[in-house]
Design a protein around this motif. Structure first.
Motif, PDB file in Angstrom:
ATOM      1  N   MET A   1       0.842  -1.174   0.000  1.00 49.15           N
ATOM      2  CA  MET A   1       0.000   0.000   0.000  1.00 49.15           C
ATOM      3  C   MET A   1       0.886   1.235   0.000  1.00 49.15           C
ATOM      4  N   ARG A   2       0.333   2.299  -0.552  1.00 46.52           N
ATOM      5  CA  ARG A   2       1.065   3.563  -0.548  1.00 46.52           C
ATOM      6  C   ARG A   2       0.069   4.694  -0.749  1.00 46.52           C
ATOM      7  N   LEU A   3       0.527   5.913  -0.489  1.00 42.29           N
ATOM      8  CA  LEU A   3      -0.318   7.086  -0.681  1.00 42.29           C
ATOM      9  C   LEU A   3      -0.580   7.343  -2.153  1.00 42.29           C
ATOM     10  N   ARG A   4      -1.700   7.962  -2.444  1.00 49.31           N
ATOM     11  CA  ARG A   4      -1.937   8.446  -3.800  1.00 49.31           C
ATOM     12  C   ARG A   4      -0.825   9.433  -4.126  1.00 49.31           C
ATOM     13  N   THR A   5      -0.390   9.429  -5.342  1.00 42.70           N
ATOM     14  CA  THR A   5       0.698  10.340  -5.717  1.00 42.70           C
ATOM     15  C   THR A   5       0.203  11.535  -6.517  1.00 42.70           C
ATOM     16  N   THR A   6      -1.056  11.512  -6.897  1.00 37.68           N
ATOM     17  CA  THR A   6      -1.604  12.646  -7.632  1.00 37.68           C
ATOM     18  C   THR A   6      -2.730  13.273  -6.825  1.00 37.68           C
ATOM     19  N   ASP A   7      -2.914  14.534  -7.012  1.00 33.61           N
ATOM     20  CA  ASP A   7      -4.047  15.261  -6.440  1.00 33.61           C
ATOM     21  C   ASP A   7      -4.052  15.420  -4.933  1.00 33.61           C
ATOM     22  N   ILE A   8      -2.945  15.092  -4.252  1.00 35.35           N
ATOM     23  CA  ILE A   8      -2.850  15.425  -2.838  1.00 35.35           C
ATOM     24  C   ILE A   8      -1.534  16.147  -2.600  1.00 35.35           C
ATOM     25  N   SER A   9      -1.558  16.997  -1.609  1.00 36.67           N
ATOM     26  CA  SER A   9      -0.368  17.730  -1.230  1.00 36.67           C
ATOM     27  C   SER A   9      -0.244  17.642   0.282  1.00 36.67           C
ATOM     28  N   ALA A  10       0.972  17.473   0.777  1.00 35.04           N
ATOM     29  CA  ALA A  10       1.174  17.347   2.220  1.00 35.04           C
ATOM     30  C   ALA A  10       2.421  18.104   2.643  1.00 35.04           C
ATOM     31  N   ARG A  11       2.328  18.728   3.798  1.00 40.40           N
ATOM     32  CA  ARG A  11       3.465  19.436   4.392  1.00 40.40           C
ATOM     33  C   ARG A  11       3.439  19.203   5.891  1.00 40.40           C
ATOM     34  N   THR A  12       4.617  18.991   6.464  1.00 41.61           N
ATOM     35  CA  THR A  12       4.722  18.850   7.912  1.00 41.61           C
ATOM     36  C   THR A  12       5.296  20.139   8.478  1.00 41.61           C
ATOM     37  N   ILE A  13       4.568  20.694   9.425  1.00 43.29           N
ATOM     38  CA  ILE A  13       4.955  21.955  10.050  1.00 43.29           C
ATOM     39  C   ILE A  13       4.770  21.808  11.553  1.00 43.29           C
ATOM     40  N   GLY A  14       5.859  21.984  12.277  1.00 43.15           N
ATOM     41  CA  GLY A  14       5.780  21.919  13.731  1.00 43.15           C
ATOM     42  C   GLY A  14       5.218  20.624  14.273  1.00 43.15           C
ATOM     43  N   GLY A  15       5.573  19.495  13.646  1.00 47.59           N
ATOM     44  CA  GLY A  15       5.119  18.199  14.127  1.00 47.59           C
ATOM     45  C   GLY A  15       3.723  17.809  13.674  1.00 47.59           C
ATOM     46  N   GLU A  16       3.078  18.641  12.874  1.00 46.78           N
ATOM     47  CA  GLU A  16       1.745  18.335  12.363  1.00 46.78           C
ATOM     48  C   GLU A  16       1.808  18.251  10.844  1.00 46.78           C
ATOM     49  N   THR A  17       1.242  17.186  10.291  1.00 47.16           N
ATOM     50  CA  THR A  17       1.199  17.024   8.845  1.00 47.16           C
ATOM     51  C   THR A  17      -0.170  17.471   8.355  1.00 47.16           C
ATOM     52  N   ILE A  18      -0.167  18.425   7.443  1.00 43.18           N
ATOM     53  CA  ILE A  18      -1.394  18.923   6.835  1.00 43.18           C
ATOM     54  C   ILE A  18      -1.478  18.316   5.442  1.00 43.18           C
ATOM     55  N   VAL A  19      -2.582  17.642   5.164  1.00 42.70           N
ATOM     56  CA  VAL A  19      -2.788  16.975   3.886  1.00 42.70           C
ATOM     57  C   VAL A  19      -3.962  17.643   3.180  1.00 42.70           C
ATOM     58  N   LEU A  20      -3.735  18.039   1.939  1.00 46.01           N
ATOM     59  CA  LEU A  20      -4.801  18.629   1.128  1.00 46.01           C
ATOM     60  C   LEU A  20      -5.194  17.630   0.054  1.00 46.01           C
TER      61      LEU A  20
END
Length: 83
Positions: A1-20
């Protein structure tokens, strides 16, 4: 299994991962060990790989790690973030 590679964006800031999730206009905030599992899923992984890594990196026993990782992965599936 793995994350979708298209149409999502993720950034980790201050120990929190924000996924769009761009097509669905949703965002998710992931913290703690979930951020590490999310990071690991950038590459193809099986459940055993994820659990082994979490047990090695965190102070948690294998049954607890397996249960918690399974719940988190199920949530990613429900959100359709996995390929």
């Amino acid at each position: 299994m793995r994350l979708r590679t298209t149409d999502i964006s993720a950034r980790t800031i201050g120990g929190e991962t924000i996924v769009l999730d761009l097509p669905n206009s949703r965002y998710f905030a992931i913290t703690g060990v979930g951020s590490r599992v999310f990071e690991l899923l950038a590459e193809e992984r099986c459940m055993d790989d994820l659990v082994t890594t979490i047990v090695a990196e965190y102070d948690v026993d294998e049954p607890t790690a397996r249960r918690d990782v399974a719940v988190f992965v199920d949530r990613l599936r429900q959100a359709r973030l996995l390929a």
